[in-house]
Structures are given as C-alpha cells and as structure tokens.
Write a protein that holds these residues in place. Structure first.
Motif, PDB file in Angstrom:
ATOM      1  N   TRP A   1       0.835  -1.201   0.000  1.00  0.00           N
ATOM      2  CA  TRP A   1       0.000   0.000   0.000  1.00  0.00           C
ATOM      3  C   TRP A   1       0.867   1.248   0.000  1.00  0.00           C
ATOM      4  CZ3 TRP A   1       0.458   3.637   3.780  1.00  0.00           C
ATOM      5  CH2 TRP A   1       1.061   3.259   4.965  1.00  0.00           C
ATOM      6  N   VAL A   2       2.058   1.157   0.596  1.00  0.00           N
ATOM      7  CA  VAL A   2       2.977   2.300   0.588  1.00  0.00           C
ATOM      8  C   VAL A   2       3.428   2.590  -0.837  1.00  0.00           C
ATOM      9  CG1 VAL A   2       5.193   3.176   1.413  1.00  0.00           C
ATOM     10  CG2 VAL A   2       3.753   1.792   2.928  1.00  0.00           C
ATOM     11  N   ILE A   3       3.723   1.540  -1.581  1.00  0.00           N
ATOM     12  CA  ILE A   3       4.156   1.702  -2.962  1.00  0.00           C
ATOM     13  C   ILE A   3       3.018   2.251  -3.815  1.00  0.00           C
ATOM     14  CG2 ILE A   3       5.022   0.463  -4.981  1.00  0.00           C
ATOM     15  CD1 ILE A   3       6.217  -1.560  -2.882  1.00  0.00           C
ATOM     16  N   ALA A   4       1.804   1.759  -3.568  1.00  0.00           N
ATOM     17  CA  ALA A   4       0.646   2.266  -4.313  1.00  0.00           C
ATOM     18  C   ALA A   4       0.414   3.745  -4.008  1.00  0.00           C
ATOM     19  CB  ALA A   4      -0.594   1.448  -3.958  1.00  0.00           C
ATOM     20  N   ALA A   5       0.537   4.118  -2.753  1.00  0.00           N
ATOM     21  CA  ALA A   5       0.363   5.525  -2.377  1.00  0.00           C
ATOM     22  C   ALA A   5       1.436   6.394  -3.037  1.00  0.00           C
ATOM     23  CB  ALA A   5       0.408   5.667  -0.860  1.00  0.00           C
ATOM     24  N   TYR A   6       2.671   5.901  -3.042  1.00  0.00           N
ATOM     25  CA  TYR A   6       3.756   6.626  -3.696  1.00  0.00           C
ATOM     26  C   TYR A   6       3.437   6.849  -5.171  1.00  0.00           C
ATOM     27  CZ  TYR A   6       8.275   7.307  -5.997  1.00  0.00           C
ATOM     28  OH  TYR A   6       9.290   7.771  -6.785  1.00  0.00           O
ATOM     29  N   ALA A   7       2.973   5.807  -5.835  1.00  0.00           N
ATOM     30  CA  ALA A   7       2.665   5.910  -7.264  1.00  0.00           C
ATOM     31  C   ALA A   7       1.552   6.917  -7.519  1.00  0.00           C
ATOM     32  CB  ALA A   7       2.277   4.537  -7.815  1.00  0.00           C
ATOM     33  N   MET A   8       0.527   6.927  -6.662  1.00  0.00           N
ATOM     34  CA  MET A   8      -0.608   7.828  -6.878  1.00  0.00           C
ATOM     35  C   MET A   8      -0.238   9.287  -6.640  1.00  0.00           C
ATOM     36  SD  MET A   8      -3.955   5.748  -5.487  1.00  0.00           S
ATOM     37  CE  MET A   8      -3.252   5.250  -3.913  1.00  0.00           C
ATOM     38  N   VAL A   9       0.724   9.530  -5.759  1.00  0.00           N
ATOM     39  CA  VAL A   9       1.153  10.902  -5.496  1.00  0.00           C
ATOM     40  C   VAL A   9       2.203  11.350  -6.505  1.00  0.00           C
ATOM     41  CG1 VAL A   9       2.337  12.405  -3.851  1.00  0.00           C
ATOM     42  CG2 VAL A   9       0.600  10.796  -3.043  1.00  0.00           C
ATOM     43  N   SER A  10       3.191  10.502  -6.724  1.00  0.00           N
ATOM     44  CA  SER A  10       4.335  10.890  -7.542  1.00  0.00           C
ATOM     45  C   SER A  10       4.038  10.851  -9.037  1.00  0.00           C
ATOM     46  CB  SER A  10       5.523   9.970  -7.230  1.00  0.00           C
ATOM     47  OG  SER A  10       6.696  10.456  -7.810  1.00  0.00           O
ATOM     48  N   GLY A  11       3.230   9.878  -9.469  1.00  0.00           N
ATOM     49  CA  GLY A  11       2.939   9.730 -10.895  1.00  0.00           C
ATOM     50  C   GLY A  11       2.376  10.986 -11.545  1.00  0.00           C
ATOM     51  N   PRO A  12       1.294  11.565 -10.996  1.00  0.00           N
ATOM     52  CA  PRO A  12       0.757  12.798 -11.596  1.00  0.00           C
ATOM     53  C   PRO A  12       1.756  13.953 -11.595  1.00  0.00           C
ATOM     54  CG  PRO A  12      -0.862  11.788 -10.149  1.00  0.00           C
ATOM     55  CD  PRO A  12       0.418  11.036  -9.936  1.00  0.00           C
ATOM     56  N   LEU A  13       2.587  14.036 -10.554  1.00  0.00           N
ATOM     57  CA  LEU A  13       3.599  15.091 -10.519  1.00  0.00           C
ATOM     58  C   LEU A  13       4.632  14.885 -11.616  1.00  0.00           C
ATOM     59  CD1 LEU A  13       4.174  15.408  -6.666  1.00  0.00           C
ATOM     60  CD2 LEU A  13       2.923  16.986  -8.157  1.00  0.00           C
ATOM     61  N   MET A  14       4.950  13.628 -11.899  1.00  0.00           N
ATOM     62  CA  MET A  14       5.879  13.326 -12.984  1.00  0.00           C
ATOM     63  C   MET A  14       5.305  13.778 -14.329  1.00  0.00           C
ATOM     64  SD  MET A  14       6.334  10.965 -15.642  1.00  0.00           S
ATOM     65  CE  MET A  14       5.481   9.474 -15.149  1.00  0.00           C
ATOM     66  N   VAL A  15       4.022  13.512 -14.548  1.00  0.00           N
ATOM     67  CA  VAL A  15       3.374  13.942 -15.793  1.00  0.00           C
ATOM     68  C   VAL A  15       3.372  15.466 -15.900  1.00  0.00           C
ATOM     69  CG1 VAL A  15       1.210  13.952 -17.093  1.00  0.00           C
ATOM     70  CG2 VAL A  15       1.952  11.866 -15.916  1.00  0.00           C
ATOM     71  N   LEU A  16       3.044  16.130 -14.798  1.00  0.00           N
ATOM     72  CA  LEU A  16       3.026  17.590 -14.782  1.00  0.00           C
ATOM     73  C   LEU A  16       4.406  18.161 -15.096  1.00  0.00           C
ATOM     74  CD1 LEU A  16       1.644  20.309 -14.168  1.00  0.00           C
ATOM     75  CD2 LEU A  16       2.196  19.938 -11.746  1.00  0.00           C
ATOM     76  N   ASN A  17       5.430  17.586 -14.515  1.00  0.00           N
ATOM     77  CA  ASN A  17       6.779  18.068 -14.743  1.00  0.00           C
ATOM     78  C   ASN A  17       7.232  17.827 -16.181  1.00  0.00           C
ATOM     79  OD1 ASN A  17       8.170  19.560 -12.858  1.00  0.00           O
ATOM     80  ND2 ASN A  17       9.663  17.969 -12.455  1.00  0.00           N
ATOM     81  N   THR A  18       6.798  16.714 -16.758  1.00  0.00           N
ATOM     82  CA  THR A  18       7.118  16.429 -18.153  1.00  0.00           C
ATOM     83  C   THR A  18       6.496  17.475 -19.067  1.00  0.00           C
ATOM     84  OG1 THR A  18       7.236  14.047 -17.689  1.00  0.00           O
ATOM     85  CG2 THR A  18       6.945  14.707 -19.987  1.00  0.00           C
ATOM     86  N   VAL A  19       5.257  17.825 -18.793  1.00  0.00           N
ATOM     87  CA  VAL A  19       4.587  18.867 -19.581  1.00  0.00           C
ATOM     88  C   VAL A  19       5.306  20.200 -19.424  1.00  0.00           C
ATOM     89  CG1 VAL A  19       2.445  20.196 -19.826  1.00  0.00           C
ATOM     90  CG2 VAL A  19       2.352  17.707 -19.493  1.00  0.00           C
ATOM     91  N   ARG A  20       5.711  20.519 -18.194  1.00  0.00           N
ATOM     92  CA  ARG A  20       6.434  21.763 -17.952  1.00  0.00           C
ATOM     93  C   ARG A  20       7.725  21.816 -18.770  1.00  0.00           C
ATOM     94  NH1 ARG A  20       5.807  25.245 -13.926  1.00  0.00           N
ATOM     95  NH2 ARG A  20       8.065  25.403 -13.625  1.00  0.00           N
ATOM     96  N   PHE A  21       8.468  20.722 -18.756  1.00  0.00           N
ATOM     97  CA  PHE A  21       9.736  20.715 -19.481  1.00  0.00           C
ATOM     98  C   PHE A  21       9.516  20.891 -20.991  1.00  0.00           C
ATOM     99  CE2 PHE A  21      13.102  18.511 -21.810  1.00  0.00           C
ATOM    100  CZ  PHE A  21      14.229  19.091 -21.271  1.00  0.00           C
ATOM    101  N   LEU A  22       8.544  20.176 -21.538  1.00  0.00           N
ATOM    102  CA  LEU A  22       8.322  20.231 -22.980  1.00  0.00           C
ATOM    103  C   LEU A  22       7.660  21.529 -23.433  1.00  0.00           C
ATOM    104  CD1 LEU A  22       7.300  16.530 -23.655  1.00  0.00           C
ATOM    105  CD2 LEU A  22       9.446  17.663 -24.231  1.00  0.00           C
ATOM    106  N   THR A  23       7.159  22.313 -22.514  1.00  0.00           N
ATOM    107  CA  THR A  23       6.626  23.630 -22.875  1.00  0.00           C
ATOM    108  C   THR A  23       7.624  24.740 -22.563  1.00  0.00           C
ATOM    109  OG1 THR A  23       5.487  23.723 -20.728  1.00  0.00           O
ATOM    110  CG2 THR A  23       4.213  22.961 -22.629  1.00  0.00           C
ATOM    111  N   GLY A  24       8.856  24.340 -22.212  1.00  0.00           N
ATOM    112  CA  GLY A  24       9.910  25.325 -22.017  1.00  0.00           C
ATOM    113  C   GLY A  24      10.042  25.857 -20.617  1.00  0.00           C
ATOM    114  N   ALA A  25       9.222  25.387 -19.664  1.00  0.00           N
ATOM    115  CA  ALA A  25       9.323  25.851 -18.289  1.00  0.00           C
ATOM    116  C   ALA A  25      10.439  25.110 -17.558  1.00  0.00           C
ATOM    117  CB  ALA A  25       7.994  25.648 -17.548  1.00  0.00           C
ATOM    118  N   TRP A  26      11.021  25.743 -16.543  1.00  0.00           N
ATOM    119  CA  TRP A  26      12.046  25.092 -15.754  1.00  0.00           C
ATOM    120  C   TRP A  26      11.393  24.014 -14.902  1.00  0.00           C
ATOM    121  CZ3 TRP A  26      16.917  24.157 -15.658  1.00  0.00           C
ATOM    122  CH2 TRP A  26      17.534  23.714 -14.488  1.00  0.00           C
ATOM    123  N   ALA A  27      11.922  22.797 -14.989  1.00  0.00           N
ATOM    124  CA  ALA A  27      11.286  21.676 -14.316  1.00  0.00           C
ATOM    125  C   ALA A  27      12.250  20.926 -13.401  1.00  0.00           C
ATOM    126  CB  ALA A  27      10.725  20.699 -15.361  1.00  0.00           C
ATOM    127  N   GLY A  28      13.346  21.554 -13.032  1.00  0.00           N
ATOM    128  CA  GLY A  28      14.267  20.907 -12.121  1.00  0.00           C
ATOM    129  C   GLY A  28      15.682  20.842 -12.613  1.00  0.00           C
TER     130      GLY A  28
END
Length: 352
Positions: free
Chosen positions: A325-352
């Motif tokens: 359940w810890v791994i599932a919780a990690y995936a549910m929190v981190s996964g959407p943030l990963m997608v958001l950061n990918t969009v930020r990078f490909l639109t030219g925003a600083w993403a880390g």
C-alpha cells in the motif's frame, strides 16, 4: 538470487514508459518540432560542448558555465552524432539506451539486496523529475555506470566496481561522491589490501578533467568556478540557502513553482537520509549525504529534485518494503507530478 525475470520486468517497464511518453508528447507535433522541444535548458548546453567544445559557439561570447558539465555525455553525443546526424535525437537515443542499462542493473541490485526489482524501477520512473531520464541530460548515462558499479561493489568485485565508477566520474561530479562511498564500502567489507589501489581509479577522470581545464585556462577547479560564474552557486550556510530559496518560492514569478519543488526535494532528501541512517546503510549515507550537503549549502537550492534521481539507494530501499500500500500511495502521489513536470519541461518551463 538475481533472476532473468527481474531484468525482463525492468526492461519492459523502461521501454513501456518510453513508448507512453512518446505517444503522449508526439501527438499533434511535427517530428522536427518535437526534437526541438527536447533540446531545452542543459540539453542544449551539452550539445554546444559536443559540437564546439568548452569555448562555446564561435563568434559568441564564451559561456562561463560550460566547464560545469563533465565531458562524458558530450563525448557520447559526438560518437552517436556520427551515425545519427541530429544532436537532439542523439541525446534522446543515448538516454534511451543508458536508461535501459540503468534500470536493468537497478532491478538486479534491488533483488541482490532482498527487494523486488520491478518496484525499484517503478519508483524511479514515477519520480516527479523522471522526465530528465528521457531528455538529453546526463542522469541516465550516470546511472548506467553508477548502479552496476555499486552492484559490483556489493558483490566484492572491486576492479569492476572501480572501472565502472570511473565511467560515472566522466559524466558528473557526483562520481566523486560515489568514489568516496566505495571507499567506505571497501573498508566495511575488510577485503584483501592488495585490491585497495583500485579505489583510486574513479578519481582519475576528475584529475584528467581538472588538468584539461588547467592547460586550457590555468584553472584547476574550472568545473567548480563555472558553477559560481554560470549560476551563482557559491557555498553559504544552510540556513542562508534555505532562506533565499524560500523567498523565491513565495514570489509570484514563473520560477516560484520550481523553487517550491526544490524545497519539497530537500524534504525528501532529509527523510531519505534519515531512512538510510535507520537502516545503517553507512556507505549509502555517504553517497547521498555528500550530495545533499553540497546542494543544500549552495547559494540557493537548484536541481535538488533532479539530483534525487541519482539516489539509487532510495529506490532499492523502497523495493525492500513489504507493505504494497505504501508503494501504491507513492505511485498515486508521484505519478501525476511526474506527468506535470514532463509537460512543464516540454513547454519550455524550468522543471528541475
């Protein structure tokens, strides 16, 4: 025991995530525009070094920050460019192949340490800054050397570990921290002292790179001074670094979100270090702790979430958890943030 199924699962996860990323980001964009989106931020600077060297583009003012980038990735870019004459595509292919190697050995390492291989790989791929494993950055190439080096060290194959760690040292200054962690691991294993000279091998690329810039500019520490000249990353007290970053994070400009991510990255880094200390993984504490110390005493926080991708001991620690359940919780929190950061990078925003 390391099994072929762990390697297969790791490779399937890596390739599957790359196909998903390609489909999600290629829709509605021409191939040339798509490749151009990946040649952003540091990826473009690596290309400049590969194409023109550390003096930068001829006819333009020299970029004082270029020596901060170690030569491993630019050299790889030049080689791949001979076959694939597009710099952005060459960078993507290097990260694709290097990432496959890194994830396979991460799965092997996790299994060797008593964990589940695919869980370690999934934890890495879902981390919020995982877009940099796909881009023409140095993270995938570094991990392709560092993770096999650590596995070899844990298996007490010191010559192999030293040579692979030297490869990591060609790619990033983080290789120095890996070398120091290998010394701690070596001392803890009480091996035959005749193998000790191998531990000097990972330091040779740093010595060679320092001499290269000394011969070029008279500066033995050009790679360090480039961080200060290019990004203002001078060493300060930790509370000064935090204060400056906090002020920037509370601002209203486009970089405020990125600085909030930096603060979140520090929180993850501190918790991760505490976790490794509780587990008494001393050599891994050295590897991660030295990185954290260097990043948290910079003039301000920069690229800390991205640097956490290199903390393979964390992904292995997650793989050893028995509570799914810890791994599932990690995936549910981190996964959407990963997608958001990918969009930020490909639109030219600083993403880390």
């Amino acid at each position: 025991m390391i099994t072929r199924s762990a390697e297969r699962d790791a490779l399937l996860l890596w390739l599957g995530s790359r196909v998903g990323l390609l489909v999600a980001t290629l829709l509605g964009v021409s191939l040339q525009d798509y490749l151009g989106k990946w040649r952003a931020w540091d990826a473009g600077l690596f290309v400049v070094i590969a194409e023109h060297g550390y003096d930068g583009v001829p006819g333009r003012p020299p970029d004082a920050g270029l020596p901060a980038f170690f030569p491993g990735l630019p050299m790889a870019l030049r080689l791949v460019y001979l076959v694939v004459p597009d710099w952005a595509l060459a960078g993507l292919l290097i990260s694709l192949v290097a990432g496959a190697v890194a994830t396979i050995f991460l799965a092997r390492l996790a299994v060797f340490e008593g964990g589940t291989g695919w869980v370690a790989v999934l934890a890495l791929l879902l981390f919020p800054t995982a877009v940099f494993l796909a881009a023409g950055y140095s993270e995938s190439l570094f991990l392709a050397f560092a993770v096999p080096a650590w596995l070899a060290a844990r298996q007490r194959r010191w010559p192999v570990a030293a040579v692979l760690a030297a490869g990591a040292s060609c790619v990033r200054i983080t290789g120095l921290f890996l070398a120091l962690a290998l010394w701690v691991e070596f001392a803890a294993s009480r091996p035959a002292l005749r193998q000790a000279p191998w531990l000097a091998v990972p330091l040779l690329p740093l010595a060679g790179y320092s001499y290269f810039h000394y011969a070029r500019s008279g500066d033995w520490f050009a790679w360090k001074h480039a961080q200060e000249a290019g990004w203002g990353r001078e060493m300060v007290w930790p509370w000064e670094s935090f204060g400056k970053t906090w002020d920037a994070a509370m601002g209203g400009d486009e970089f405020a979100v990125a600085f909030r991510m930096e603060i979140a990255g520090v929180a993850v880094a501190v918790l991760g270090l505490v976790w490794l200390l509780v587990l008494r993984r001393w050599s891994e504490v050295v590897y991660c702790g030295l990185q954290a110390g260097a990043l948290m005493t910079s003039a301000y926080y920069l690229s800390i979430p991205r640097s956490l991708l290199l903390w393979f001991p964390l992904w292995v620690a997650i793989a050893r958890l028995r509570h799914r359940w810890v791994i599932a919780a990690y995936a549910m929190v981190s996964g959407p943030l990963m997608v958001l950061n990918t969009v930020r990078f490909l639109t030219g925003a600083w993403a880390g």
